[in-house]
Design a protein around this motif. Structure first.
Motif, PDB file in Angstrom:
ATOM      1  N   SER A 113      -1.151  -2.119 -17.592  1.00 49.42           N
ATOM      2  CA  SER A 113      -2.900  -1.908 -17.603  1.00 49.42           C
ATOM      3  C   SER A 113      -3.229  -1.869 -19.080  1.00 49.42           C
ATOM      4  O   SER A 113      -2.576  -1.597 -20.147  1.00 49.42           O
ATOM      5  N   LEU A 114      -4.456  -2.316 -19.126  1.00 50.37           N
ATOM      6  CA  LEU A 114      -5.204  -2.264 -20.529  1.00 50.37           C
ATOM      7  C   LEU A 114      -5.516  -0.981 -21.024  1.00 50.37           C
ATOM      8  O   LEU A 114      -5.751  -0.137 -20.288  1.00 50.37           O
ATOM      9  N   ALA A 115      -4.999  -0.715 -22.257  1.00 50.85           N
ATOM     10  CA  ALA A 115      -5.132   0.683 -22.668  1.00 50.85           C
ATOM     11  C   ALA A 115      -6.561   1.002 -22.800  1.00 50.85           C
ATOM     12  O   ALA A 115      -7.268   0.132 -23.141  1.00 50.85           O
ATOM     13  N   GLY A 116      -6.868   2.029 -22.235  1.00 49.05           N
ATOM     14  CA  GLY A 116      -8.365   2.454 -22.319  1.00 49.05           C
ATOM     15  C   GLY A 116      -9.400   2.070 -21.042  1.00 49.05           C
ATOM     16  O   GLY A 116     -10.457   2.594 -21.140  1.00 49.05           O
ATOM     17  N   ALA A 117      -8.505   1.430 -20.311  1.00 51.27           N
ATOM     18  CA  ALA A 117      -9.446   0.656 -19.245  1.00 51.27           C
ATOM     19  C   ALA A 117      -9.487   1.358 -17.950  1.00 51.27           C
ATOM     20  O   ALA A 117     -10.105   1.497 -16.983  1.00 51.27           O
ATOM     21  N   VAL A 118      -8.751   2.967 -18.052  1.00 49.29           N
ATOM     22  CA  VAL A 118      -8.609   3.716 -16.799  1.00 49.29           C
ATOM     23  C   VAL A 118      -8.329   3.187 -15.522  1.00 49.29           C
ATOM     24  O   VAL A 118      -9.101   3.308 -14.449  1.00 49.29           O
ATOM     25  N   SER A 119      -7.300   2.700 -15.461  1.00 48.70           N
ATOM     26  CA  SER A 119      -6.637   1.940 -14.432  1.00 48.70           C
ATOM     27  C   SER A 119      -6.436   2.749 -13.135  1.00 48.70           C
ATOM     28  O   SER A 119      -6.527   4.101 -13.350  1.00 48.70           O
ATOM     29  N   GLN A 120      -6.823   2.463 -11.918  1.00 43.91           N
ATOM     30  CA  GLN A 120      -6.763   3.339 -10.834  1.00 43.91           C
ATOM     31  C   GLN A 120      -5.097   3.463 -10.278  1.00 43.91           C
ATOM     32  O   GLN A 120      -4.865   3.944  -9.531  1.00 43.91           O
ATOM     33  N   ARG A 121      -4.331   2.738 -11.174  1.00 48.59           N
ATOM     34  CA  ARG A 121      -2.887   2.983 -10.950  1.00 48.59           C
ATOM     35  C   ARG A 121      -2.238   4.604 -11.086  1.00 48.59           C
ATOM     36  O   ARG A 121      -2.653   5.071 -12.187  1.00 48.59           O
ATOM     37  N   ALA A 122      -1.377   4.777 -10.538  1.00 45.09           N
ATOM     38  CA  ALA A 122      -0.589   5.899 -10.828  1.00 45.09           C
ATOM     39  C   ALA A 122       0.716   5.775 -11.820  1.00 45.09           C
ATOM     40  O   ALA A 122       1.065   4.698 -11.917  1.00 45.09           O
ATOM     41  N   CYS A 123       1.183   6.733 -12.114  1.00 48.81           N
ATOM     42  CA  CYS A 123       2.391   6.766 -13.181  1.00 48.81           C
ATOM     43  C   CYS A 123       3.629   6.264 -12.521  1.00 48.81           C
ATOM     44  O   CYS A 123       3.726   6.520 -11.094  1.00 48.81           O
ATOM     45  N   VAL A 124       4.671   6.147 -13.145  1.00 46.52           N
ATOM     46  CA  VAL A 124       5.920   5.507 -12.490  1.00 46.52           C
ATOM     47  C   VAL A 124       6.554   6.776 -11.585  1.00 46.52           C
ATOM     48  O   VAL A 124       7.061   6.595 -10.608  1.00 46.52           O
ATOM     49  N   PHE A 125       6.517   8.136 -12.315  1.00 46.78           N
ATOM     50  CA  PHE A 125       6.952   9.242 -11.597  1.00 46.78           C
ATOM     51  C   PHE A 125       6.067   9.362 -10.230  1.00 46.78           C
ATOM     52  O   PHE A 125       6.963   9.633  -9.162  1.00 46.78           O
ATOM     53  N   CYS A 126       4.825   8.908 -10.114  1.00 44.29           N
ATOM     54  CA  CYS A 126       4.124   9.359  -8.848  1.00 44.29           C
ATOM     55  C   CYS A 126       4.671   8.144  -7.890  1.00 44.29           C
ATOM     56  O   CYS A 126       4.812   8.402  -6.774  1.00 44.29           O
ATOM     57  N   GLY A 127       4.971   6.969  -8.373  1.00 41.16           N
ATOM     58  CA  GLY A 127       5.462   5.700  -7.552  1.00 41.16           C
ATOM     59  C   GLY A 127       6.535   6.345  -6.908  1.00 41.16           C
ATOM     60  O   GLY A 127       6.688   6.160  -5.570  1.00 41.16           O
ATOM     61  N   SER A 128       7.696   6.868  -7.593  1.00 36.73           N
ATOM     62  CA  SER A 128       8.989   7.213  -6.870  1.00 36.73           C
ATOM     63  C   SER A 128       8.753   8.357  -6.018  1.00 36.73           C
ATOM     64  O   SER A 128       9.266   8.620  -4.820  1.00 36.73           O
ATOM     65  N   ARG A 129       7.868   9.141  -6.281  1.00 34.90           N
ATOM     66  CA  ARG A 129       7.583  10.434  -5.340  1.00 34.90           C
ATOM     67  C   ARG A 129       6.878  10.094  -4.206  1.00 34.90           C
ATOM     68  O   ARG A 129       7.291  10.677  -3.133  1.00 34.90           O
ATOM     69  N   VAL A 130       6.106   9.031  -4.228  1.00 32.41           N
ATOM     70  CA  VAL A 130       5.301   8.746  -2.770  1.00 32.41           C
ATOM     71  C   VAL A 130       6.361   8.064  -1.879  1.00 32.41           C
ATOM     72  O   VAL A 130       6.532   8.251  -0.787  1.00 32.41           O
ATOM     73  N   VAL A 131       7.501   7.256  -2.518  1.00 26.41           N
ATOM     74  CA  VAL A 131       8.383   6.750  -1.658  1.00 26.41           C
ATOM     75  C   VAL A 131       9.201   7.586  -1.171  1.00 26.41           C
ATOM     76  O   VAL A 131       9.669   7.599   0.080  1.00 26.41           O
ATOM     77  N   LEU A 132       9.867   8.647  -2.049  1.00 22.99           N
ATOM     78  CA  LEU A 132      11.009   9.700  -1.332  1.00 22.99           C
ATOM     79  C   LEU A 132      10.309  10.690  -0.692  1.00 22.99           C
ATOM     80  O   LEU A 132      11.139  11.371   0.193  1.00 22.99           O
ATOM     81  N   TYR A 133       9.060  10.915  -0.989  1.00 26.00           N
ATOM     82  CA  TYR A 133       8.489  12.100  -0.435  1.00 26.00           C
ATOM     83  C   TYR A 133       8.793  12.470   1.120  1.00 26.00           C
ATOM     84  O   TYR A 133       9.262  13.407   1.548  1.00 26.00           O
ATOM     85  N   PRO A 134       8.798  11.425   1.935  1.00 28.13           N
ATOM     86  CA  PRO A 134       8.650  11.734   3.274  1.00 28.13           C
ATOM     87  C   PRO A 134      10.188  12.018   3.865  1.00 28.13           C
ATOM     88  O   PRO A 134      10.336  12.102   5.036  1.00 28.13           O
ATOM     89  N   ILE A 135      11.292  11.882   3.046  1.00 22.92           N
ATOM     90  CA  ILE A 135      12.515  12.551   3.603  1.00 22.92           C
ATOM     91  C   ILE A 135      12.623  13.830   3.524  1.00 22.92           C
ATOM     92  O   ILE A 135      12.589  14.859   2.718  1.00 22.92           O
ATOM     93  N   ALA A 136      12.307  14.428   4.816  1.00 21.45           N
ATOM     94  CA  ALA A 136      11.953  15.543   5.187  1.00 21.45           C
ATOM     95  C   ALA A 136      12.936  16.855   5.054  1.00 21.45           C
ATOM     96  O   ALA A 136      12.604  18.039   4.670  1.00 21.45           O
ATOM     97  N   ASP A 137      14.289  16.312   5.001  1.00 19.35           N
ATOM     98  CA  ASP A 137      15.413  17.508   4.981  1.00 19.35           C
ATOM     99  C   ASP A 137      15.925  17.321   3.639  1.00 19.35           C
ATOM    100  O   ASP A 137      16.965  18.090   3.422  1.00 19.35           O
ATOM    101  N   ALA A 138      15.431  16.891   2.842  1.00 23.15           N
ATOM    102  CA  ALA A 138      15.807  16.791   1.250  1.00 23.15           C
ATOM    103  C   ALA A 138      15.036  17.810   0.530  1.00 23.15           C
ATOM    104  O   ALA A 138      14.029  18.102   0.661  1.00 23.15           O
ATOM    105  N   LEU A 139      15.654  18.211  -0.711  1.00 22.47           N
ATOM    106  CA  LEU A 139      14.979  18.805  -1.520  1.00 22.47           C
ATOM    107  C   LEU A 139      14.437  17.881  -2.636  1.00 22.47           C
ATOM    108  O   LEU A 139      14.899  17.009  -3.039  1.00 22.47           O
ATOM    109  N   HIS A 140      13.143  18.304  -2.962  1.00 26.40           N
ATOM    110  CA  HIS A 140      12.444  17.405  -3.979  1.00 26.40           C
ATOM    111  C   HIS A 140      12.141  18.208  -5.361  1.00 26.40           C
ATOM    112  O   HIS A 140      11.130  19.141  -5.213  1.00 26.40           O
TER     113      HIS A 140
END
Ligand code: SF4
Length: 462
Positions: free
Chosen positions: A29-56
């Motif tokens: 993303s262009l620095a200072g352009a205030v992208s709507q994107r989330a960060c890397v951590f958020c990307g991994s969190r949204v994918v793994l989050y619904p594993i319901a019997d795991a500890l996150h």
């Protein structure tokens, strides 16, 4: 281009029909352009989050955990451990002296208290900077507790959300292949990239069951660690939201030879085509097996029944919404294809479509299926979206939690098609819910009291 579009971003916006397609995407993303994107951590969190019997467990300052707390809203038919947001709450002294001891203590305490089937430990920006050895801590705790403890290398700064998807797929891939595959039918599949936001995976599973196909693992909506461990025994990976889980499908194909197909569960057309594609896949695999003919027969019966029921119910909404304008801004552009078709089904016109992480192939496909004059945008920011919505006179904006305030501030209807939605929008039933939700938003009497902001004076024509 209009005033809201920064010069450096001009090549990430394309107006169909104005010039040959040459959209630039998949870049930082262009620095200072205030992208709507989330960060890397958020990307991994949204994918793994619904594993319901795991500890996150989020290893980092408390803000990272708060930012992604209950982020998907993914429903579970059993355990709900995933809905708790655990953090090592790193403080100044941890940053100076390292957070490994704190992480180990947190893991041992949480595993003893919650007895999870596995634990995921997310690395955040500060952990990447101070250099805590997650791998070593996780390995030691796994040996001590006897459950898989998996580091997710998701330091927020190391790329964009796509890098987070990759980190999540790599973490999950460590589980796959560790479970027993006994009892798995040759007519079986894994569901990848549906997050069960409003119970949709249950609807889709029911379709597959009616077709006579076994679902081995939901990856990751209503997910279970044991199912994921034996997912390599399934005959096929069916991948929706390909941006987030296609990498996992590729890794499985390479190591276990599991083929994958891309699908979409949104809209009548794509939902039907998905079911037929799967039936055709098994026919091709086992051409002489009469069971594959029965699968095809059951698929046809299912689609006919659903379409027969749905089409008359859509009529009321189609008539009311005909000619209204829609704009779409989503995380991965694959969903956008289905939304364009779904709007067409209720006679609405899509005038803007964009995504945070689309690839060139995705945008080319969007260009092919949209009408002339449609704005196609990669990695937009709030100012641009604001201007496009006004310029195009949009009646409803489809997006996620960060797009909602943009629409409401402009006096434009909004439809949440992302993490926070509470209505099932996938499957045949979901198409009706989608039409109802768009109708309620566009036709709401509230717009009499919150008039739409004036049209933009600047033009987005090149
Ligand atoms: S990982 Fe980094 S960018 Fe992501 S929420 Fe935490 S501090 Fe912010």
């Amino acid at each position: 281009m209009g005033a809201a579009l920064l010069k450096e971003r001009e090549n990430q916006v394309h107006v169909k029909g104005e010039k040959p397609f040459n959209l630039v995407c998949n870049k930082d993303s262009l620095a200072g352009a205030v992208s709507q994107r989330a960060c890397v951590f958020c990307g991994s969190r949204v994918v793994l989050y619904p594993i319901a019997d795991a500890l996150h467990l989020v290893h980092g300052p408390i803000g990272c955990a708060v930012y992604t707390w209950d982020i998907r809203g993914a429903l579970s038919s059993g355990p709900e451990l995933h809905r708790l947001s655990f953090s090592t709450d790193l403080q100044e002294m941890d940053v100076i002296f390292g957070g490994e001891k704190k992480l180990r203590r947190a893991l041992l305490e949480l595993i003893a208290r919650h007895s999870p089937k596995a634990a995921f430990v997310y690395s955040t920006c500060i952990v990447g900077i101070i250099g805590d050895d997650l791998e070593a801590v996780c390995k030691a705790v796994a040996a001590e507790t006897g459950i898989p403890v998996i580091p997710v290398q998701s330091e927020g700064f190391k790329g964009n959300k796509r890098a987070g998807y990759q980190a999540a797929c790599e973490a999950m891939f460590r589980l796959i292949g560790t479970g027993k595959t006994a009892g798995i039918s040759k007519y079986s599949l894994n569901i990848l990239g549906d997050f069960n936001l409003a119970g949709e995976i249950w609807m889709v599973r029911e379709y597959y069951e009616r077709m006579g196909i076994q679902v081995v693992a939901n990856i990751t909506g209503d997910g279970r660690v044991d199912d994921i461990c034996r997912a390599h025994g399934a005959a096929l990976n069916v991948v929706q939201c390909s941006g987030s889980t296609m990498q996992l499908a590729k890794m499985m194909e390479e190591k276990y030879g599991t083929p994958a197909i891309r699908v979409s569960y949104f809209g009548i057309e794509d939902m039907s085509e998905t079911l037929y594609d799967i039936a055709r896949f098994f026919k091709k695999q086992y051409p002489d097996d009469p069971e594959t003919d029965r699968i095809m027969e059951r698929t046809k019966a299912l689609v006919q029944e659903k379409v027969r029921d749905l089409v008359p119910k859509l009529e009321k909404y189609r008539k009311a919404l005909a000619g209204k304008k829609a704009a779409i801004y989503v995380g991965g552009s694959f969903k956008a294809f289905s939304l364009v078709k779904a709007f067409r089904l209720i006679d609405m016109q899509v005038v803007m479509v964009g995504s945070q992480t689309g690839t060139e192939e995705d945008y080319r496909e969007l260009e092919a299926i949209t009408d002339p004059g449609t704005v196609i945008v990669d990695d937009a920011n709030p100012l641009e979206l604001n201007s496009f919505l006004k310029e195009k006179g949009v009646d409803v904006f489809v997006g996620g939690v960060k797009e909602r305030p943009i629409a409401y501030k402009l006096g434009i209807g909004f439809c949440d098609h992302n993490h926070e939605r509470k209505e099932a929008l996938a499957g045949f039933e979901g198409m009706l819910n989608f039409a109802k939700e768009v109708y309620s938003s566009v036709m709401s009497p509230v717009w009499r009291f919150v008039p739409r902001k004036e049209q933009a004076s600047a033009s987005f024509s090149a």
